[in-house]
Design a protein around this motif. Structure first.
Motif, PDB file in Angstrom:
ATOM      1  N   TYR A 203      39.421  40.966  39.929  1.00  0.00           N
ATOM      2  CA  TYR A 203      39.141  40.792  38.506  1.00  0.00           C
ATOM      3  C   TYR A 203      40.451  40.805  37.707  1.00  0.00           C
ATOM      4  O   TYR A 203      41.426  41.441  38.094  1.00  0.00           O
ATOM      5  CB  TYR A 203      38.242  41.922  37.995  1.00  0.00           C
ATOM      6  CG  TYR A 203      36.772  41.761  38.297  1.00  0.00           C
ATOM      7  CD1 TYR A 203      36.340  41.182  39.486  1.00  0.00           C
ATOM      8  CD2 TYR A 203      35.811  42.206  37.403  1.00  0.00           C
ATOM      9  CE1 TYR A 203      34.994  41.042  39.764  1.00  0.00           C
ATOM     10  CE2 TYR A 203      34.457  42.082  37.676  1.00  0.00           C
ATOM     11  CZ  TYR A 203      34.048  41.499  38.862  1.00  0.00           C
ATOM     12  OH  TYR A 203      32.718  41.367  39.126  1.00  0.00           O
ATOM     13  N   ARG A 204      40.423  40.090  36.577  1.00  0.00           N
ATOM     14  CA  ARG A 204      41.594  40.078  35.682  1.00  0.00           C
ATOM     15  C   ARG A 204      41.606  41.356  34.850  1.00  0.00           C
ATOM     16  O   ARG A 204      40.584  41.752  34.289  1.00  0.00           O
ATOM     17  CB  ARG A 204      41.552  38.854  34.762  1.00  0.00           C
ATOM     18  CG  ARG A 204      42.760  38.739  33.818  1.00  0.00           C
ATOM     19  CD  ARG A 204      42.771  37.382  33.116  1.00  0.00           C
ATOM     20  NE  ARG A 204      41.673  37.250  32.178  1.00  0.00           N
ATOM     21  CZ  ARG A 204      41.769  37.515  30.869  1.00  0.00           C
ATOM     22  NH1 ARG A 204      42.912  37.968  30.362  1.00  0.00           N
ATOM     23  NH2 ARG A 204      40.735  37.339  30.075  1.00  0.00           N
ATOM     24  N   VAL A 206      42.830  43.353  31.563  1.00  0.00           N
ATOM     25  CA  VAL A 206      43.313  43.183  30.192  1.00  0.00           C
ATOM     26  C   VAL A 206      43.723  44.551  29.668  1.00  0.00           C
ATOM     27  O   VAL A 206      42.894  45.458  29.551  1.00  0.00           O
ATOM     28  CB  VAL A 206      42.237  42.568  29.281  1.00  0.00           C
ATOM     29  CG1 VAL A 206      42.778  42.427  27.856  1.00  0.00           C
ATOM     30  CG2 VAL A 206      41.778  41.225  29.822  1.00  0.00           C
ATOM     31  N   THR A 211      46.973  40.147  29.630  1.00  0.00           N
ATOM     32  CA  THR A 211      46.713  40.201  31.066  1.00  0.00           C
ATOM     33  C   THR A 211      47.751  41.084  31.740  1.00  0.00           C
ATOM     34  O   THR A 211      48.952  40.958  31.486  1.00  0.00           O
ATOM     35  CB  THR A 211      46.750  38.794  31.679  1.00  0.00           C
ATOM     36  OG1 THR A 211      45.697  38.000  31.106  1.00  0.00           O
ATOM     37  CG2 THR A 211      46.556  38.851  33.183  1.00  0.00           C
ATOM     38  N   THR A 251      36.350  40.316  34.475  1.00  0.00           N
ATOM     39  CA  THR A 251      37.467  40.980  33.802  1.00  0.00           C
ATOM     40  C   THR A 251      37.186  42.473  33.680  1.00  0.00           C
ATOM     41  O   THR A 251      36.025  42.909  33.671  1.00  0.00           O
ATOM     42  CB  THR A 251      37.703  40.424  32.389  1.00  0.00           C
ATOM     43  OG1 THR A 251      36.529  40.653  31.590  1.00  0.00           O
ATOM     44  CG2 THR A 251      38.023  38.940  32.429  1.00  0.00           C
ATOM     45  N   THR A 253      38.749  45.677  31.067  1.00  0.00           N
ATOM     46  CA  THR A 253      39.597  45.965  29.911  1.00  0.00           C
ATOM     47  C   THR A 253      39.818  47.466  29.808  1.00  0.00           C
ATOM     48  O   THR A 253      38.852  48.243  29.823  1.00  0.00           O
ATOM     49  CB  THR A 253      38.936  45.450  28.624  1.00  0.00           C
ATOM     50  OG1 THR A 253      38.693  44.043  28.743  1.00  0.00           O
ATOM     51  CG2 THR A 253      39.829  45.699  27.420  1.00  0.00           C
TER      52      THR A 253
END
Length: 356
Positions: A203-204, A206, A211, A251, A253
């Motif tokens: 997963y990205r 943040v 990023t 993602t 965060t």
């Protein structure tokens, strides 16, 4: 009859009598062990049928002494760690009487969670060369639906409130969160489509609106808000973070530092977690804490001992968690508002889930 034949008969009789005597001793020892266990306050376990959806019932029942409030029909399902033939089996008790007699399922799990009629069981699989581990998806009747190989030692498991999504964490290396020499892998499974995100490391990330990339990212302790969103712990750069994840967007965060093993309250407004306290010993550094997601205010709970567990919300007011005990671990409870005092729910228990 010849002397040789008579000797053969005599030997046979001696063998049979020895076997009978051994069986009698074993049986008597087993009865004595069970009696001693019960006299010492050990749990009573009986065979039966365990399901992940409660029978139909109406109204609210008054809680038993020392128990959390519970709705009629709700049950607490957990791994029993009591010595004997049912060790490591999933057992169930009425949620209003967690220390009462247990119903054993015959299903063995090291880690377990359930919601919405779905269970996730992280299991040890003995082998000729060595043991391995698998994640097994269970239906409401505890029958196996699918299973997946695990690349390490099971440590955390959670199911989304609807029962659709399941997550688990394993130690790829190491076996404790207290130090820094460990690596984890966390996976998320959609039990409707059977899509598996094998590792959250894909997963990205943040962080601060940008990023973030790092090869040392580790995740553990997923707790679901719904079938798309979740919270978890991210460790990177020597620090841990609370992250909010999005399965559809793939993602995570970052929201806050120093949050481990979060557990979302039933109304979705608070997170219970273990907080690392700098003044505590390095091998016992955590205190159970609750975070209000609207105000981001933390409340330290009355439990002053080291809690190395992902707590479970028994209801909107009470948290359950495991602490070391005579049988390996016991389940304890404490109010989520910082008041009251801890109380033991039941002995020889681990990895609970409220079903019903």
């Amino acid at each position: 009859m010849s002397i040789r034949a008579r000797l053969a008969v005599l030997v046979a009789v001696v063998v049979v009598l020895a076997g009978v005597a051994t069986a009698a001793v074993v049986h008597a020892s087993g009865r004595a062990a069970r009696r001693d266990d019960q006299q010492a306050g050990g749990p009573v376990i009986r065979p039966g049928r365990v399901v992940l959806t409660a029978a139909a019932g109406a109204g609210t029942t008054a809680p038993a002494s020392g128990a959390a409030s519970a709705t009629a029909g709700e049950r607490l399902v957990f791994r029993s760690t009591a010595w004997g033939p049912h060790r490591d089996e999933l057992v169930s008790v009425p949620a209003a009487d967690p220390a009462g007699p247990r119903t054993a399922s015959g299903v063995r799990c090291l880690r377990f969670h359930a919601a919405g009629g779905t269970g996730i069981c992280l299991r040890r699989v003995p082998g000729v060369v060595g043991e391995s581990y698998r994640a097994v998806v269970l239906g409401a009747d505890l029958r196996e639906r699918r299973d997946y190989p695990l690349g390490g030692i099971p440590t955390r498991a959670r199911v989304s409130p609807s029962g659709r999504m399941a997550a688990w964490t394993v130690f790829v290396s190491g076996d404790s969160y207290a130090g820094t020499a460990f690596s984890t892998r966390t996976s998320i499974l959609d039990t409707r489509t059977w899509r598996l995100d094998d590792t959250l490391e894909d997963y990205r990330i943040v962080r601060d609106g940008r990023t973030y990339r790092s090869p040392d990212a580790n995740y553990w302790g997923v707790t679901f808000a719904d079938d798309t969103h979740f919270y978890a712990t991210l460790a990177t750069g020597g620090q841990t973070y609370l992250v909010r994840g999005d399965v559809a967007a793939r993602t995570v965060t970052t929201l806050r530092a120093n949050v481990e093993c979060p557990s979302l309250s039933p109304d979705g407004t608070r997170l219970a977690f273990k907080k690392r306290v700098a003044s505590l010993p390095v091998d016992a550094p955590w205190r159970l804490t609750v975070l209000d997601l609207r105000t981001m205010r933390e409340t330290a709970l009355a439990e002053q001992r080291n809690v190395d567990d992902q707590a479970l919300w028994l209801d909107a007011r009470t948290l359950a968690y495991a602490l070391p005990g005579d049988y390996g671990s016991d389940l304890w409870a404490v109010p989520a508002d910082g008041g009251g005092s801890p109380r033991r729910l039941t002995t020889a228990a681990l990895a609970p889930a409220v079903v019903g």
